[in-house]
Motif scaffolding. Structure first.
Motif, PDB file in Angstrom:
ATOM      1  N   GLU A   1      -3.381   2.917 -17.079  1.00  0.00           N
ATOM      2  CA  GLU A   1      -2.333   3.568 -17.871  1.00  0.00           C
ATOM      3  C   GLU A   1      -1.792   4.810 -17.159  1.00  0.00           C
ATOM      4  N   ALA A   2      -2.660   5.525 -16.454  1.00  0.00           N
ATOM      5  CA  ALA A   2      -2.232   6.727 -15.732  1.00  0.00           C
ATOM      6  C   ALA A   2      -1.301   6.377 -14.574  1.00  0.00           C
ATOM      7  N   ALA A   3      -1.446   5.176 -14.031  1.00  0.00           N
ATOM      8  CA  ALA A   3      -0.594   4.669 -12.949  1.00  0.00           C
ATOM      9  C   ALA A   3      -0.505   5.648 -11.777  1.00  0.00           C
ATOM     10  N   LEU A   4      -1.622   6.256 -11.439  1.00  0.00           N
ATOM     11  CA  LEU A   4      -1.661   7.165 -10.303  1.00  0.00           C
ATOM     12  C   LEU A   4      -1.766   6.356  -9.008  1.00  0.00           C
ATOM     13  N   PRO A   5      -1.259   6.893  -7.902  1.00  0.00           N
ATOM     14  CA  PRO A   5      -1.280   6.134  -6.660  1.00  0.00           C
ATOM     15  C   PRO A   5      -2.682   5.956  -6.069  1.00  0.00           C
TER      16      PRO A   5
ATOM     17  N   LEU B   1     -19.493  -6.285 -12.097  1.00  0.00           N
ATOM     18  CA  LEU B   1     -18.980  -5.042 -11.527  1.00  0.00           C
ATOM     19  C   LEU B   1     -18.153  -5.343 -10.273  1.00  0.00           C
ATOM     20  N   LEU B   2     -18.646  -6.206  -9.418  1.00  0.00           N
ATOM     21  CA  LEU B   2     -17.903  -6.569  -8.212  1.00  0.00           C
ATOM     22  C   LEU B   2     -16.571  -7.224  -8.571  1.00  0.00           C
ATOM     23  N   ASN B   3     -16.577  -8.089  -9.566  1.00  0.00           N
ATOM     24  CA  ASN B   3     -15.351  -8.741 -10.024  1.00  0.00           C
ATOM     25  C   ASN B   3     -14.359  -7.694 -10.529  1.00  0.00           C
ATOM     26  N   LEU B   4     -14.840  -6.734 -11.285  1.00  0.00           N
ATOM     27  CA  LEU B   4     -13.976  -5.678 -11.818  1.00  0.00           C
ATOM     28  C   LEU B   4     -13.364  -4.844 -10.695  1.00  0.00           C
ATOM     29  N   LEU B   5     -14.154  -4.551  -9.657  1.00  0.00           N
ATOM     30  CA  LEU B   5     -13.644  -3.809  -8.512  1.00  0.00           C
ATOM     31  C   LEU B   5     -12.563  -4.596  -7.773  1.00  0.00           C
ATOM     32  N   MET B   6     -12.783  -5.896  -7.613  1.00  0.00           N
ATOM     33  CA  MET B   6     -11.778  -6.725  -6.932  1.00  0.00           C
ATOM     34  C   MET B   6     -10.499  -6.831  -7.755  1.00  0.00           C
ATOM     35  N   ARG B   7     -10.631  -6.948  -9.085  1.00  0.00           N
ATOM     36  CA  ARG B   7      -9.437  -6.995  -9.933  1.00  0.00           C
ATOM     37  C   ARG B   7      -8.678  -5.679  -9.876  1.00  0.00           C
ATOM     38  N   ALA B   8      -9.408  -4.558  -9.829  1.00  0.00           N
ATOM     39  CA  ALA B   8      -8.761  -3.253  -9.737  1.00  0.00           C
ATOM     40  C   ALA B   8      -7.993  -3.136  -8.425  1.00  0.00           C
ATOM     41  N   GLN B   9      -8.582  -3.622  -7.329  1.00  0.00           N
ATOM     42  CA  GLN B   9      -7.896  -3.582  -6.041  1.00  0.00           C
ATOM     43  C   GLN B   9      -6.629  -4.435  -6.081  1.00  0.00           C
TER      44      GLN B   9
ATOM     45  N   HIS C   1      -4.005  -2.641  -8.014  1.00  0.00           N
ATOM     46  CA  HIS C   1      -3.482  -1.534  -7.224  1.00  0.00           C
ATOM     47  C   HIS C   1      -2.506  -2.029  -6.157  1.00  0.00           C
ATOM     48  N   ASP C   2      -2.775  -3.193  -5.611  1.00  0.00           N
ATOM     49  CA  ASP C   2      -1.917  -3.769  -4.563  1.00  0.00           C
ATOM     50  C   ASP C   2      -0.687  -4.464  -5.125  1.00  0.00           C
ATOM     51  N   GLY C   3      -0.506  -4.408  -6.453  1.00  0.00           N
ATOM     52  CA  GLY C   3       0.680  -4.998  -7.069  1.00  0.00           C
ATOM     53  C   GLY C   3       0.482  -6.428  -7.544  1.00  0.00           C
ATOM     54  N   GLY C   4      -0.753  -6.871  -7.566  1.00  0.00           N
ATOM     55  CA  GLY C   4      -1.058  -8.226  -8.036  1.00  0.00           C
ATOM     56  C   GLY C   4      -1.095  -8.285  -9.550  1.00  0.00           C
ATOM     57  N   PRO C   5      -1.746  -9.312 -10.090  1.00  0.00           N
ATOM     58  CA  PRO C   5      -1.835  -9.471 -11.551  1.00  0.00           C
ATOM     59  C   PRO C   5      -2.510  -8.272 -12.186  1.00  0.00           C
ATOM     60  N   SER C   6      -2.105  -7.937 -13.396  1.00  0.00           N
ATOM     61  CA  SER C   6      -2.673  -6.781 -14.082  1.00  0.00           C
ATOM     62  C   SER C   6      -4.105  -7.058 -14.498  1.00  0.00           C
TER      63      SER C   6
END
Length: 60
Positions: free
Chosen positions: A23-27, A43-51, A54-59
């Motif tokens: 929500e903060a949408a910080l760079p 946890l690893l899955n969550l980190l990969m989804r976050a990456q 961040h790279d503009g992929g699926p939310s």
């Protein structure tokens, strides 16, 4: 934004932190895992989804 995680993490307890970061949408978001004693595949899955997010992929 910095998210600090400690103890044993199975990924389920981090949903609110990820939602706040998205929500903060910080760079840049720093995720400090130095205090984690155990992290499973969720946890690893969550980190990969976050990456991906961040790279503009699926939310998240």
């Amino acid at each position: 934004m910095e998210i600090t995680v400690r103890g044993e993490v199975d990924g389920h307890g981090l949903d609110a932190a990820w939602a706040e970061a998205a929500e903060a949408a910080l760079p840049v978001a720093v995720i400090d895992l130095s205090g984690v004693s155990f992290g499973d595949s969720a946890l690893l899955n969550l980190l990969m989804r976050a990456q991906r997010h961040h790279d503009g992929g699926p939310s998240l």
